[in-house]
Design a protein around this motif. Structure first.
Motif, PDB file in Angstrom:
ATOM      1  N   GLU A 149      -3.291  -3.626   7.300  1.00  0.00           N
ATOM      2  CA  GLU A 149      -4.556  -4.228   6.859  1.00  0.00           C
ATOM      3  C   GLU A 149      -4.591  -4.384   5.339  1.00  0.00           C
ATOM      4  N   LYS A 150      -4.078  -3.387   4.614  1.00  0.00           N
ATOM      5  CA  LYS A 150      -4.024  -3.475   3.146  1.00  0.00           C
ATOM      6  C   LYS A 150      -3.038  -4.553   2.702  1.00  0.00           C
ATOM      7  N   ASN A 151      -1.926  -4.627   3.395  1.00  0.00           N
ATOM      8  CA  ASN A 151      -0.906  -5.676   3.140  1.00  0.00           C
ATOM      9  C   ASN A 151      -0.505  -5.724   1.660  1.00  0.00           C
ATOM     10  N   GLU A 152      -0.212  -4.539   1.119  1.00  0.00           N
ATOM     11  CA  GLU A 152       0.130  -4.432  -0.305  1.00  0.00           C
ATOM     12  C   GLU A 152       1.611  -4.050  -0.487  1.00  0.00           C
ATOM     13  N   PHE A 153       2.464  -4.673   0.256  1.00  0.00           N
ATOM     14  CA  PHE A 153       3.878  -4.304   0.253  1.00  0.00           C
ATOM     15  C   PHE A 153       4.614  -4.941  -0.928  1.00  0.00           C
ATOM     16  N   VAL A 154       5.553  -4.171  -1.471  1.00  0.00           N
ATOM     17  CA  VAL A 154       6.370  -4.675  -2.563  1.00  0.00           C
ATOM     18  C   VAL A 154       7.650  -5.263  -1.971  1.00  0.00           C
ATOM     19  N   VAL A 155       7.776  -6.576  -2.078  1.00  0.00           N
ATOM     20  CA  VAL A 155       8.956  -7.254  -1.525  1.00  0.00           C
ATOM     21  C   VAL A 155      10.174  -6.898  -2.368  1.00  0.00           C
ATOM     22  N   SER A 156      11.267  -6.565  -1.689  1.00  0.00           N
ATOM     23  CA  SER A 156      12.481  -6.138  -2.377  1.00  0.00           C
ATOM     24  C   SER A 156      13.243  -7.335  -2.951  1.00  0.00           C
TER      25      SER A 156
END
Length: 510
Positions: A149-156
């Motif tokens: 839900e937060k969808n705050e992922f750091v794309v590598s």
């Protein structure tokens, strides 16, 4: 994705949703975008759990035969790769195999995802998650959905890659080795099932491998096996050992081909049932009795944990005939498994946790609910009994089965259905206490169970609240003809006085 209801796709310790449009009143909520985010969320959650960067994670992904499976599988792998994690693509696999990919030498993945919705209709799909410690719990799924839900992922910066593996062949070979060793046939060690005709019905799910990759190498004749090819439309019958049409199909096949044994799996092979040489179903109480007899030969006096709707005859069989202990717990495969684990942790030996639905988990197999493992145990006993001139079902000859058994689903038509359900159980407790020939069963962990002791009832009933739906299942069993109707007649008078209930299901018995 801001307006998306992430919690709605949680189903206990799984995720489930609608993946294909076209069914009235069922809006698609398990899209490739959603599933890709779930892939990222699982990788992120796993990274936190293992204290390991996502760029060092290895995650296996598999699926059943559902029409939406290939697209959703690609989406979840893309999401995982975006965080730099590596993926093993295991293609069509079983749910238990996905767990085994986390502990099998040469693989030992940090985590695994299975895309499946078990026996649900063709338009549904879902995700099950594993680590080397087993399947995730309800709280774990909630935590993963919070991350989604937060969808705050750091794309590598360095994307992970996908590598294809035929793990189902590795998994199948484990059964072949297990059965050879356990039977230890004096003449046909390599082919201990030689001379036995065994039919598999995979229902066009993921279980077809068992016929070709387990039974054939063991020497079994699999002539008559059916619906082995994966087909997400499920054109022949629902892949579900609890479905009457599915069980009729495997029973008919055993009789038609004069087989020694029949096996049926659900879609993702975490459940199974069997059929004896006469075409008689070995499911529900019979299946529990059979595997209990095998377990209690190996582990005398240990505890068998089952769900709440098992019969009184099964309790007598386990405790009187097998000299074991029967612990009747709650519905839900996770509930019975966790209860069996808890018993072991507190010094009470328990080697089997099993539901009437066909979910069976054994201590010797990581408490993994594995339909293929369960039937492999039965096949070992089948081969051994043939060597001694006996029949497998001799093990359960003393099992007393009810004459009648019915389940009625009472619908609740109010918003706060859980409050109504709790009140209903309390009121029924008071009602039952005032019936001179009814006795409330003690040590009941779910709803209310009552023994009905009059000569024209001679049975029991259990009323409980469904795990997820505004429904109260009512199970009734009787040891005489017409007993269910008698018990239901007395209960109807009680239920008719309660507002907010739809008891139209009772009419089919009256």
């Amino acid at each position: 994705m801001q307006a998306f209801n992430w919690q709605k796709i949680q189903n206990g310790s799984d995720i489930r949703g609608v993946a294909i449009a076209g069914v009235p009143n069922e809006e698609v909520n398990l899209t490739p975008e959603v599933v890709s985010i779930l892939g990222k969320a699982f990788a992120s959650w796993l990274s936190q759990k293992l204290n390991k960067p996502t760029t060092e994670l290895l995650i296996s992904v598999g699926r059943d035969s559902r029409l939406s499976g290939a697209e959703l599988m690609q989406a979840v792998m893309t999401g995982i790769n975006a965080l730099g994690s590596q993926v093993y693509d295991l293609a069509i696999a079983s749910t238990p195999a996905m767990f085994m990919s986390t502990i099998t030498d040469g693989f030992k993945c940090d985590g695994a995802i299975m895309l499946t919705a078990s026996h649900l209709p063709f338009n549904r799909n879902g995700l099950k998650f594993f680590t080397a410690q087993g399947g995730l719990e309800k709280k774990d799924i909630t935590d993963i959905l919070t991350l989604a839900e937060k969808n705050e992922f750091v794309v590598s910066e360095s994307q992970g890659k996908i590598t294809e593996h035929n793990f189902i062949a590795v998994y199948a070979s484990q059964f072949v080795t297990q059965i050879r060793r356990a039977v230890n046939h004096p003449e046909h060690y390599e082919q201990p099932l030689k001379g036995l005709k065994v039919i598999v019905d995979a229902g066009n799910g993921a279980g077809g491998f068992y016929a070709d990759q387990v039974l054939l190498p063991l020497g079994a004749d699999i002539t008559g096996s059916q619906f082995l090819d994966p087909d997400g439309t499920f054109p022949n019958h629902v892949p579900n050992p609890e479905d009457k049409a599915a069980m009729a199909a495997i029973c008919d096949a055993v009789i038609k081909h004069q087989a020694d044994f029949g096996i049926i799996f659900d879609t993702d092979v975490d459940r199974s049932a069997a059929v004896d040489q006469f075409g008689k179903e070995l499911n529900r109480n019979r299946l529990i009795a059979l595997i209990s007899a095998i377990v209690l030969q190996e582990h005398p006096q240990s505890t068998i944990v089952t769900d709440s709707i098992t019969s009184d005859g099964l309790t007598k069989f386990i405790e009187r005939d097998l000299q074991g202990k029967h612990h009747r717990f709650k519905r839900g495969y996770k509930n019975v498994i966790n209860e069996s684990i808890r018993l072991n942790q507190t010094g009470h030996e328990s080697w089997l946790a099993i539901e009437t639905s066909g979910h069976g988990a054994m201590k010797e197999n990581y408490f993994l609910d594995d339909g293929a493992y369960l039937v492999s145990k039965l096949l070992i006993e089948l081969a051994k009994s043939k060597l001694t001139g006996k029949s497998l079902t001799d093990l359960i000859v003393n099992l007393q089965e009810p004459i009648e058994s019915e389940e009625f689903r009472i619908k609740m038509t109010v918003d706060d259905f859980k409050a109504l359900g709790d009140r209903l159980i309390n009121d029924l407790q008071a009602f039952a206490s005032n019936q001179p020939d009814w006795q409330i069963v003690p040590h009941n962990y779910e709803g209310i169970r009552v023994s009905c002791n009059s000569i024209d009832e001679n049975g029991w009933f259990l009323l409980r609240l469904s795990l997820h739906d505004p429904v109260m299942p009512l199970n009734i069993e009787s040891n005489i003809e017409g007993g269910v109707a008698k018990i239901l007649q007395r209960l109807t008078a009680f239920f008719q006085s309660i507002e907010g209930l739809d008891i139209s299901a009772f009419s089919r018995n009256g």
